[in-house]
Design a protein around this motif. Structure first.
Motif, PDB file in Angstrom:
ATOM      1  N   ALA A  69      41.766  44.163  38.868  1.00 35.23           N
ATOM      2  CA  ALA A  69      41.324  45.393  37.805  1.00 35.23           C
ATOM      3  C   ALA A  69      41.624  45.121  36.616  1.00 35.23           C
ATOM      4  N   SER A  70      43.118  44.927  36.584  1.00 35.55           N
ATOM      5  CA  SER A  70      43.082  44.681  34.881  1.00 35.55           C
ATOM      6  C   SER A  70      42.430  43.449  34.256  1.00 35.55           C
ATOM      7  N   GLY A  71      41.973  42.450  35.089  1.00 32.53           N
ATOM      8  CA  GLY A  71      40.815  41.904  33.979  1.00 32.53           C
ATOM      9  C   GLY A  71      39.332  41.847  34.055  1.00 32.53           C
ATOM     10  N   ALA A  72      38.933  43.240  35.053  1.00 37.15           N
ATOM     11  CA  ALA A  72      37.663  43.197  35.418  1.00 37.15           C
ATOM     12  C   ALA A  72      37.681  44.648  33.891  1.00 37.15           C
ATOM     13  N   VAL A  73      38.851  45.797  33.617  1.00 35.63           N
ATOM     14  CA  VAL A  73      39.106  46.338  32.395  1.00 35.63           C
ATOM     15  C   VAL A  73      38.815  45.872  31.235  1.00 35.63           C
ATOM     16  N   LEU A  74      39.546  44.912  31.327  1.00 34.38           N
ATOM     17  CA  LEU A  74      40.238  44.216  29.589  1.00 34.38           C
ATOM     18  C   LEU A  74      38.340  43.405  29.510  1.00 34.38           C
ATOM     19  N   GLY A  75      37.545  43.174  30.304  1.00 33.74           N
ATOM     20  CA  GLY A  75      36.734  42.055  30.162  1.00 33.74           C
ATOM     21  C   GLY A  75      35.363  43.206  29.896  1.00 33.74           C
ATOM     22  N   LEU A  76      35.449  44.055  30.458  1.00 26.06           N
ATOM     23  CA  LEU A  76      34.298  44.955  30.662  1.00 26.06           C
ATOM     24  C   LEU A  76      34.165  46.175  29.170  1.00 26.06           C
ATOM     25  N   GLY A  77      36.144  46.133  28.820  1.00 21.11           N
ATOM     26  CA  GLY A  77      36.361  46.216  27.919  1.00 21.11           C
ATOM     27  C   GLY A  77      36.106  45.928  26.357  1.00 21.11           C
ATOM     28  N   SER A  78      35.560  44.521  25.937  1.00 17.50           N
ATOM     29  CA  SER A  78      35.697  43.096  25.022  1.00 17.50           C
ATOM     30  C   SER A  78      35.079  42.845  24.946  1.00 17.50           C
ATOM     31  N   LYS A  79      34.890  42.375  24.346  1.00 21.53           N
ATOM     32  CA  LYS A  79      33.209  41.448  23.568  1.00 21.53           C
ATOM     33  C   LYS A  79      33.300  40.280  24.974  1.00 21.53           C
ATOM     34  N   TYR A  80      34.233  39.870  25.365  1.00 23.02           N
ATOM     35  CA  TYR A  80      34.057  38.757  26.262  1.00 23.02           C
ATOM     36  C   TYR A  80      33.573  38.827  27.271  1.00 23.02           C
ATOM     37  N   GLY A  81      33.132  40.790  28.159  1.00 26.00           N
ATOM     38  CA  GLY A  81      32.630  40.984  29.502  1.00 26.00           C
ATOM     39  C   GLY A  81      32.819  39.972  30.499  1.00 26.00           C
ATOM     40  N   LEU A  82      32.833  40.257  31.571  1.00 25.74           N
ATOM     41  CA  LEU A  82      32.791  39.441  32.445  1.00 25.74           C
ATOM     42  C   LEU A  82      32.264  38.143  32.904  1.00 25.74           C
ATOM     43  N   VAL A  83      31.515  37.766  32.751  1.00 19.35           N
ATOM     44  CA  VAL A  83      30.063  37.024  32.998  1.00 19.35           C
ATOM     45  C   VAL A  83      28.772  36.435  31.462  1.00 19.35           C
ATOM     46  N   ARG A  84      29.808  37.042  30.465  1.00 19.09           N
ATOM     47  CA  ARG A  84      29.357  36.215  29.194  1.00 19.09           C
ATOM     48  C   ARG A  84      29.899  34.840  28.233  1.00 19.09           C
ATOM     49  N   TYR A  85      31.407  34.737  28.821  1.00 18.11           N
ATOM     50  CA  TYR A  85      31.850  33.557  28.090  1.00 18.11           C
ATOM     51  C   TYR A  85      32.158  33.068  29.895  1.00 18.11           C
ATOM     52  N   TRP A  86      32.011  31.402  30.059  1.00 20.36           N
ATOM     53  CA  TRP A  86      32.297  30.589  31.293  1.00 20.36           C
ATOM     54  C   TRP A  86      33.691  30.724  31.201  1.00 20.36           C
TER      55      TRP A  86
END
Length: 180
Positions: A69-86
Motif C-alpha cells: 500500500a505504501s509503495g503504491a501511494v509512493l508510485g502513484l504520487g511520484s514521477k516513477y508511477g506503478l509501471v512506468r519504470y521497470w
C-alpha cells in the motif's frame, strides 16, 4: 496526482518501516526454522514451531500489505508511477507474489512443519533474497522506463513555452532563447 513533499516523506517512512518490519520477520522465521532443524530437543522444536504459527503468517502478511500500500501511494504520487519504470514494476511484482506465497504456500507449510520442518527451508532462503533484491532495486533504480516516450513530429515539445527552431548546421532543433 503528485504528493506534496511532506506527504511523500511520510509515505516513504511508512514504506521503509513496513519493509524493514517484513525483513525482520523473515529473519526471525529463519532463526526459528533453523532452531527447529538443528535442535535435538523435542521441547525446543515444538516451541519454535509454535512460535512460527503465532507470527509467521498474519503479521508477515500485514507487513507485506502495508509495504504494498505504501509503495503504491509512493508510485502513484511520484514521477516513477506503478509501471512506468521497470524497477518499480519488478518491486510491485515481487511484493504481490510474496504476499500470495505467504498466504498460499507458507500458511499450509507451517501446518505441515510439525512433521517435516525442513519443508520451510525454501521460504527461509527465497524470501530474504527477494526482499534484498527489492531493496537493491530501490537504491540503484536500474533498467529505465518500461516504454520509451514516442516523439511525435507534430508535437516536438510538450512544453508550449519552449518552441523549437531549426537550422543549427546538423545539430537538430534548439529551444528558442537557448544560449549559443
Amino acid at each position: 496526482m503528485t504528493l506534496k513533499p511532506r506527504a511523500r516523506k511520510w509515505s516513504l517512512v511508512a514504506h521503509i518501516v513496513s519493509a524493514g518490519l517484513w525483513i525482520g520477520m523473515d529473519a526471525v522465521l529463519g532463526i526459528l526454522v533453523c532452531t527447529a532443524l538443528i535442535s535435538g530437543d523435542a521441547a525446543v522444536v515444538t516451541t519454535s514451531l509454535r512460535a512460527l504459527d503465532l507470527f509467521a503468517v498474519w503479521p508477515m502478511l500485514i507487513a507485506a500489505l502495508l509495504t504494498l500500500a505504501s509503495g503504491a501511494v509512493l508510485g502513484l504520487g511520484s514521477k516513477y508511477g506503478l509501471v512506468r519504470y521497470w524497477w518499480v514494476a519488478a518491486k510491485l511484482a515481487v511484493n504481490v507474489v510474496m504476499a500470495l506465497l505467504i498466504l498460499f504456500a507458507l500458511r499450509p507449510g507451517i501446518a505441515e512443519a510439525v512433521e517435516h520442518p525442513e519443508g520451510l527451508l525454501y521460504p527461509v532462503v527465497v524470501a530474504p533474497a527477494l526482499l534484498l533484491f527489492a531493496s537493491v532495486l530501490s537504491v540503484f533504480k536500474p533498467w529505465g522506463r518500461v516504454r520509451k516516450e514516442s516523439h511525435d513530429p507534430a508535437r516536438p515539445n510538450d512544453r508550449p513555452d519552449q518552441t523549437l527552431r531549426t537550422g543549427r548546421r546538423g545539430r537538430g532543433p534548439e529551444p528558442v532563447g537557448a544560449r549559443r
